[in-house]
Design a protein around this motif. Structure first.
Motif, PDB file in Angstrom:
ATOM      1  N   VAL A  85      -6.994  -1.712  -4.424  1.00 17.56           N
ATOM      2  CA  VAL A  85      -6.347  -1.519  -2.769  1.00 17.56           C
ATOM      3  C   VAL A  85      -6.872  -0.326  -2.323  1.00 17.56           C
ATOM      4  O   VAL A  85      -7.344  -0.260  -1.175  1.00 17.56           O
ATOM      5  N   GLY A  86      -6.871   0.875  -2.994  1.00 18.80           N
ATOM      6  CA  GLY A  86      -7.116   1.986  -2.247  1.00 18.80           C
ATOM      7  C   GLY A  86      -8.611   2.281  -2.040  1.00 18.80           C
ATOM      8  O   GLY A  86      -9.175   2.503  -1.009  1.00 18.80           O
ATOM      9  N   ARG A  88     -10.616  -0.581  -1.265  1.00 21.44           N
ATOM     10  CA  ARG A  88     -10.788  -1.359  -0.402  1.00 21.44           C
ATOM     11  C   ARG A  88     -10.535  -0.704   0.990  1.00 21.44           C
ATOM     12  O   ARG A  88     -11.263  -0.779   1.935  1.00 21.44           O
ATOM     13  N   GLU A  89      -9.378   0.011   1.040  1.00 26.28           N
ATOM     14  CA  GLU A  89      -9.047   0.794   2.216  1.00 26.28           C
ATOM     15  C   GLU A  89     -10.315   1.710   2.689  1.00 26.28           C
ATOM     16  O   GLU A  89     -10.765   2.101   3.732  1.00 26.28           O
ATOM     17  N   LEU A  92     -13.349  -0.021   3.887  1.00 24.52           N
ATOM     18  CA  LEU A  92     -13.098  -0.514   5.413  1.00 24.52           C
ATOM     19  C   LEU A  92     -13.041   0.544   6.207  1.00 24.52           C
ATOM     20  O   LEU A  92     -13.709   0.466   7.332  1.00 24.52           O
ATOM     21  N   ALA A  93     -12.760   1.784   5.823  1.00 21.96           N
ATOM     22  CA  ALA A  93     -12.816   3.046   6.655  1.00 21.96           C
ATOM     23  C   ALA A  93     -14.045   3.476   6.804  1.00 21.96           C
ATOM     24  O   ALA A  93     -14.836   3.668   8.012  1.00 21.96           O
TER      25      ALA A  93
END
Length: 177
Positions: A85-86, A88-89, A92-93
């Motif tokens: 999840v980290g 993926r964030e 995306l950033a």
């Protein structure tokens, strides 16, 4: 028209074709410079030294992880799964920063300061991704003996691809690194 004229024309065409073929063969045999050596590499990257991992795509994390002992591979799978999840964030950033940089570069009127700031932001996002990966890699090799650590690092510096040559093992579909 003379009966010999077509034969003379055919002979001249044949001599010209043979001359061209001889020139091509001599050019290759003599080791003359290739056009890519003479023409500047303006619209593409210059030739790369395959031994330089930093210029050929950097560190190959998948090859590094595949070279770890099986118990370390299990730990790595769990660690990367817990950080998915980290990552993926962060991705995306970085993708948003890429789009912002492209928009700043296409803007009309062009603002060099805004473009520089957008590119700086993109660079920072990419660095965050690299730092997160490095932290996990360093954690994984912390308990390895020096020889295994060096083998894993050497595998990470190898160029990706090239499976099927010189006895390299093609990864199985279940190999999720």
């Amino acid at each position: 028209m003379n009966r010999a004229l077509p034969w003379i024309i055919a002979l001249l065409i044949s001599l010209t074709a043979n001359g061209v073929m001889t020139g091509i063969v001599l050019h290759r045999v003599a080791g003359s410079p290739h056009v890519s050596d003479v023409v500047r590499h303006e619209h593409r990257h210059p030739p790369r030294d395959p031994s330089d991992a930093a210029r050929t795509g950097g560190f190959n994390v998948r090859a590094f992880l595949r070279s770890l002992p099986e118990e370390q591979q299990q730990i790595a799978r769990q660690r990367f799964a817990s950080e998915r999840v980290g990552f993926r964030e962060l991705m995306l950033a970085a993708q948003n920063a890429q789009q912002d940089a492209e928009a700043a570069l296409r803007a009309d009127p062009y603002d060099p300061q805004a473009a520089a700031e957008a590119l700086g932001e993109l660079r920072a996002r990419r660095f965050e991704i690299e730092a997160a990966m490095e932290a996990i890699v360093l954690e994984l090799v912390a308990d390895l003996p020096p020889e295994e650590r060096m083998n894993a690092l050497a595998a990470g510096r190898r160029r990706p691809g090239g499976f099927g040559r010189r006895g390299d093992r093609r990864p199985s579909p279940r190999d999720r690194f």
